[in-house]
Scaffold this motif. Structure first.
Motif, PDB file in Angstrom:
ATOM      1  N   ALA A  35       0.843  -1.195   0.000  1.00 21.99           N
ATOM      2  CA  ALA A  35       0.000   0.000   0.000  1.00 21.99           C
ATOM      3  C   ALA A  35       0.876   1.241   0.000  1.00 21.99           C
ATOM      4  CB  ALA A  35      -0.909  -0.002   1.225  1.00 21.99           C
ATOM      5  N   ARG A  36       0.516   2.196  -0.829  1.00 18.32           N
ATOM      6  CA  ARG A  36       1.245   3.463  -0.926  1.00 18.32           C
ATOM      7  C   ARG A  36       0.227   4.597  -1.008  1.00 18.32           C
ATOM      8  NH1 ARG A  36       4.979   0.524   0.255  1.00 18.32           N
ATOM      9  NH2 ARG A  36       6.420  -0.398  -1.202  1.00 18.32           N
ATOM     10  N   THR A  37       0.549   5.714  -0.340  1.00 13.81           N
ATOM     11  CA  THR A  37      -0.280   6.910  -0.430  1.00 13.81           C
ATOM     12  C   THR A  37       0.559   8.042  -0.991  1.00 13.81           C
ATOM     13  OG1 THR A  37      -1.642   6.244   1.451  1.00 13.81           O
ATOM     14  CG2 THR A  37      -1.699   8.565   0.846  1.00 13.81           C
ATOM     15  N   VAL A  38       0.023   8.723  -1.992  1.00 13.81           N
ATOM     16  CA  VAL A  38       0.700   9.876  -2.591  1.00 13.81           C
ATOM     17  C   VAL A  38      -0.304  11.023  -2.676  1.00 13.81           C
ATOM     18  CG1 VAL A  38       2.299   8.484  -3.954  1.00 13.81           C
ATOM     19  CG2 VAL A  38       0.150   9.190  -4.959  1.00 13.81           C
ATOM     20  N   PRO A  39       0.168  12.258  -2.601  1.00  8.88           N
ATOM     21  CA  PRO A  39      -0.734  13.397  -2.750  1.00  8.88           C
ATOM     22  C   PRO A  39      -1.355  13.406  -4.150  1.00  8.88           C
ATOM     23  CG  PRO A  39       1.420  14.111  -1.948  1.00  8.88           C
ATOM     24  CD  PRO A  39       1.542  12.678  -2.347  1.00  8.88           C
ATOM     25  N   THR A  40      -2.634  13.702  -4.239  1.00  4.63           N
ATOM     26  CA  THR A  40      -3.273  13.746  -5.558  1.00  4.63           C
ATOM     27  C   THR A  40      -2.703  14.863  -6.418  1.00  4.63           C
ATOM     28  OG1 THR A  40      -5.075  15.027  -4.575  1.00  4.63           O
ATOM     29  CG2 THR A  40      -5.445  12.665  -4.886  1.00  4.63           C
ATOM     30  N   SER A  41      -2.052  15.857  -5.808  1.00  4.77           N
ATOM     31  CA  SER A  41      -1.460  16.941  -6.591  1.00  4.77           C
ATOM     32  C   SER A  41      -0.382  16.423  -7.537  1.00  4.77           C
ATOM     33  CB  SER A  41      -0.871  18.006  -5.671  1.00  4.77           C
ATOM     34  OG  SER A  41       0.169  17.461  -4.879  1.00  4.77           O
ATOM     35  N   LEU A  42       0.222  15.281  -7.227  1.00  8.82           N
ATOM     36  CA  LEU A  42       1.242  14.724  -8.116  1.00  8.82           C
ATOM     37  C   LEU A  42       0.668  14.271  -9.452  1.00  8.82           C
ATOM     38  CD1 LEU A  42       3.621  12.565  -5.891  1.00  8.82           C
ATOM     39  CD2 LEU A  42       3.984  14.845  -6.808  1.00  8.82           C
ATOM     40  N   LEU A  43      -0.635  14.027  -9.486  1.00 12.25           N
ATOM     41  CA  LEU A  43      -1.256  13.554 -10.719  1.00 12.25           C
ATOM     42  C   LEU A  43      -1.483  14.668 -11.733  1.00 12.25           C
ATOM     43  CD1 LEU A  43      -3.832  11.080  -9.172  1.00 12.25           C
ATOM     44  CD2 LEU A  43      -1.636  10.517 -10.223  1.00 12.25           C
ATOM     45  N   GLY A  44      -1.321  15.908 -11.313  1.00 21.62           N
ATOM     46  CA  GLY A  44      -1.513  17.047 -12.215  1.00 21.62           C
ATOM     47  C   GLY A  44      -0.330  17.234 -13.146  1.00 21.62           C
ATOM     48  N   PRO A  45      -0.562  17.839 -14.294  1.00 20.59           N
ATOM     49  CA  PRO A  45       0.505  18.000 -15.285  1.00 20.59           C
ATOM     50  C   PRO A  45       1.674  18.855 -14.795  1.00 20.59           C
ATOM     51  CG  PRO A  45      -1.493  19.150 -15.993  1.00 20.59           C
ATOM     52  CD  PRO A  45      -1.836  18.380 -14.752  1.00 20.59           C
ATOM     53  N   GLU A  46       1.440  19.766 -13.858  1.00 26.21           N
ATOM     54  CA  GLU A  46       2.516  20.631 -13.388  1.00 26.21           C
ATOM     55  C   GLU A  46       3.523  19.882 -12.508  1.00 26.21           C
ATOM     56  OE1 GLU A  46      -0.754  20.618 -10.467  1.00 26.21           O
ATOM     57  OE2 GLU A  46      -0.685  20.987 -12.612  1.00 26.21           O
ATOM     58  N   ASN A  47       3.158  18.741 -11.989  1.00 26.57           N
ATOM     59  CA  ASN A  47       4.045  17.949 -11.136  1.00 26.57           C
ATOM     60  C   ASN A  47       4.460  16.633 -11.785  1.00 26.57           C
ATOM     61  OD1 ASN A  47       4.225  19.656  -8.858  1.00 26.57           O
ATOM     62  ND2 ASN A  47       2.159  19.072  -8.285  1.00 26.57           N
ATOM     63  N   TRP A  49       6.987  15.675 -13.434  1.00 21.52           N
ATOM     64  CA  TRP A  49       8.363  15.226 -13.215  1.00 21.52           C
ATOM     65  C   TRP A  49       8.510  14.535 -11.870  1.00 21.52           C
ATOM     66  CZ3 TRP A  49      11.407  17.190  -9.253  1.00 21.52           C
ATOM     67  CH2 TRP A  49      10.914  18.317  -8.603  1.00 21.52           C
ATOM     68  N   LYS A  50       7.741  14.969 -10.850  1.00 18.43           N
ATOM     69  CA  LYS A  50       7.770  14.291  -9.553  1.00 18.43           C
ATOM     70  C   LYS A  50       7.061  12.947  -9.631  1.00 18.43           C
ATOM     71  CE  LYS A  50       7.633  18.621  -6.943  1.00 18.43           C
ATOM     72  NZ  LYS A  50       6.801  19.445  -6.048  1.00 18.43           N
ATOM     73  N   LEU A  51       5.977  12.918 -10.406  1.00 20.49           N
ATOM     74  CA  LEU A  51       5.215  11.683 -10.552  1.00 20.49           C
ATOM     75  C   LEU A  51       6.060  10.602 -11.213  1.00 20.49           C
ATOM     76  CD1 LEU A  51       2.552  10.209 -10.209  1.00 20.49           C
ATOM     77  CD2 LEU A  51       1.789  11.202 -12.380  1.00 20.49           C
ATOM     78  N   ARG A  52       6.992  10.982 -12.069  1.00 25.96           N
ATOM     79  CA  ARG A  52       7.868  10.003 -12.710  1.00 25.96           C
ATOM     80  C   ARG A  52       8.705   9.244 -11.679  1.00 25.96           C
ATOM     81  NH1 ARG A  52       7.807  10.107 -17.973  1.00 25.96           N
ATOM     82  NH2 ARG A  52       6.751  11.838 -18.962  1.00 25.96           N
ATOM     83  N   TYR A  53       9.143   9.916 -10.615  1.00 31.94           N
ATOM     84  CA  TYR A  53       9.891   9.238  -9.553  1.00 31.94           C
ATOM     85  C   TYR A  53       9.004   8.234  -8.821  1.00 31.94           C
ATOM     86  CZ  TYR A  53      13.709  12.542 -10.153  1.00 31.94           C
ATOM     87  OH  TYR A  53      14.745  13.271 -10.667  1.00 31.94           O
ATOM     88  N   VAL A  54       7.761   8.634  -8.552  1.00 32.85           N
ATOM     89  CA  VAL A  54       6.824   7.741  -7.887  1.00 32.85           C
ATOM     90  C   VAL A  54       6.538   6.542  -8.783  1.00 32.85           C
ATOM     91  CG1 VAL A  54       4.480   7.540  -6.954  1.00 32.85           C
ATOM     92  CG2 VAL A  54       5.805   9.626  -6.558  1.00 32.85           C
ATOM     93  N   LEU A  55       6.352   6.785 -10.071  1.00 33.18           N
ATOM     94  CA  LEU A  55       6.098   5.701 -11.020  1.00 33.18           C
ATOM     95  C   LEU A  55       7.247   4.702 -11.014  1.00 33.18           C
ATOM     96  CD1 LEU A  55       4.617   4.291 -13.329  1.00 33.18           C
ATOM     97  CD2 LEU A  55       5.645   5.966 -14.894  1.00 33.18           C
ATOM     98  N   MET A  56       8.482   5.188 -11.000  1.00 34.46           N
ATOM     99  CA  MET A  56       9.623   4.284 -10.987  1.00 34.46           C
ATOM    100  C   MET A  56       9.610   3.401  -9.741  1.00 34.46           C
ATOM    101  SD  MET A  56      12.681   6.575 -12.590  1.00 34.46           S
ATOM    102  CE  MET A  56      13.845   5.236 -12.469  1.00 34.46           C
ATOM    103  N   ALA A  57       9.206   3.961  -8.601  1.00 33.95           N
ATOM    104  CA  ALA A  57       9.110   3.157  -7.378  1.00 33.95           C
ATOM    105  C   ALA A  57       8.017   2.106  -7.503  1.00 33.95           C
ATOM    106  CB  ALA A  57       8.842   4.055  -6.177  1.00 33.95           C
ATOM    107  N   TRP A  58       6.870   2.482  -8.064  1.00 35.52           N
ATOM    108  CA  TRP A  58       5.796   1.505  -8.253  1.00 35.52           C
ATOM    109  C   TRP A  58       6.244   0.377  -9.173  1.00 35.52           C
ATOM    110  CZ3 TRP A  58       1.812   5.931  -8.946  1.00 35.52           C
ATOM    111  CH2 TRP A  58       1.238   6.245  -7.713  1.00 35.52           C
TER     112      TRP A  58
END
Length: 85
Positions: A35-47, A49-58
């Motif tokens: 189970a992982r929790t991430v801020p929904t703000s990461l799903l927005g287009p402005e973030n 580049w941060k979401l890419r790091y989370v994706l790599m972890a997943w």
């Protein structure tokens, strides 16, 4: 929500991940039980580049399968999920 965020949610859905949105963000549970929790703000287009790091972890830690091979996007100088067109 940006294109990468949509692609991640679709990949999770297609692979049987549980996804729940709540005040703290988005919680995902992989088929293996991680189970992982991430801020929904990461799903927005402005973030994205941060979401890419989370994706790599997943992908690396939780076993999310990602469409391959990716397409190269010159705008971000990196890979994106394959396009249909």
């Amino acid at each position: 929500m940006g294109e990468l965020g949509i692609a991640i949610l679709l990949a999770m859905r297609d692979q049987g991940w549980l996804i729940a949105f709540h005040e703290e963000g988005m919680t995902t549970v992989s088929p293996g039980g991680a189970a992982r929790t991430v801020p929904t703000s990461l799903l927005g287009p402005e973030n994205e580049w941060k979401l890419r790091y989370v994706l790599m972890a997943w992908i690396a830690v939780d076993g999310l399968a990602w469409p391959w091979p990716p397409d190269h996007d010159e705008l971000i100088r990196g890979e994106v999920p394959p396009s249909d067109g």
